[in-house]
Every structure is written in C-alpha cells, then in structure tokens.
Write a protein that holds these residues in place. Structure first.
Motif: not given
Length: 185
Positions: A70, A90, A100
């Motif tokens: 991330d 992600d 995130y």
C-alpha cells in the motif's frame, strides 16, 4: 517497524554483504589464476554466479514490494479528473472504491491549495472510472487532539472538504474528512 524488523534487515544485509565478499574474492582469485597462466574461467563464472544471488534477491524484493504494498502517501491532484485506474493498486479493491492503509495524504485541492496530513487510512471513491471523492481519517492519539485536528483540517481544507469528529471512537476520538473531486473528463 519494530525492533524485530530492524534486526531482520541487519541480518539479511550482513548475509548479502558476506555473499558479495565471497563473489569478489572469487573474481580476484580468477584474476590471479589468469596472471599465473592457468584457466580462470571456472573461478570467474563462479564469482559472477555468487554475485548474481544478492542482485536477484534485491530485484525480487523490490518487485514484490511494488506489487503487494500500500503506498505510504496517497498523492492526488484534484484540479483535474483522475482515472481510478491511474492510482496505485492495492490489496482491497471494491467496485467504485479503493481502500489504502496509507500513513499520509497529499492533495492538491480543486482551488489549487495544498493539503497534507498524517492519516490512518484513505478511501478513494469513483464513478464511471473517475475519482469522485477522497475520504480519510485519523484516530486521535492523545486527549484533546480530536478537537485540535478537526479545527486544523477545517481551516486547511476550507470549502473544499467536510470534516467531522467522532468523540466516541477509541480513547480520544477520531477525525474524518471528505474532499469532492470533479469527475468530468
């Protein structure tokens, strides 16, 4: 990163340096063998092979980190439409949203002002493939921080965003904010 992670990095670094030292010694030995008139190729190729191990390890680690991480900071320029597909990938992607676990947010607001903050997470919302809204939050870490942070974010975001405090969240509360983006291409 905890103390265990730092120790692991030091140990892996020491092992990689040891392997590099062995590879360099083999290549230097190949040079000495060549000066003596013998065939240095087996030693030279062994040295190159040994040196390839840390290079491949580091390259694999970099690629793996890029694929699975991330981003630490979400950076968005909200003055222009942003395609959701242009954002970093992600591990949690849902239709119309990306989640995130980022530590920071860095936004260029629609009016051109900049907003930067430490956060605990960022949600990027989309419609028809374009970013429509960015929401983020931060848990207050000490008494009175939620109120201070709310006022600071309201001042910095101006009319570009909304900020609310949740005093009942955790020990000291949480602050959440949302900024709208212009999704029209």
């Amino acid at each position: 990163m905890g103390a265990g992670g730092a120790v692991l990095i030091i140990v892996v670094g020491a092992v990689l340096l040891f392997i590099v030292a062995i590879g360099v010694i083999l290549i230097v030995a190949a040079g000495a063998v060549r000066l003596s008139g013998n065939n240095p190729k087996p030693l030279a190729w062994s040295g190159v092979g040994v040196l390839a191990v840390p290079v491949l390890f580091i390259a694999t680690l970099v690629v793996w980190a890029q694929v699975t991480r991330d981003p630490d900071t979400i950076e968005l320029d909200l003055r222009e439409p942003i395609q959701l597909s242009s954002l970093p990938e992600d591990n949690e992607e849902f239709p119309g949203m990306r989640d995130y676990d980022s530590d920071r947010i860095d936004l260029v607001l629609p009016d051109g002002d900049r907003f930067e903050a430490e956060v605990d997470g960022v949600l990027v919302w989309s419609d028809d493939g374009y970013v429509t809204r960015v929401t983020f939050d931060r848990r207050a870490r000490e008494e009175g921080e939620a109120e201070t942070l709310t006022q600071e974010w309201e001042r910095e975001l101006g009319g570009a965003g909304t900020v609310e405090a949740d005093a009942d969240y955790s020990d000291h509360g949480r602050v959440r904010a949302a900024v709208l983006a212009d999704p029209d291409p």
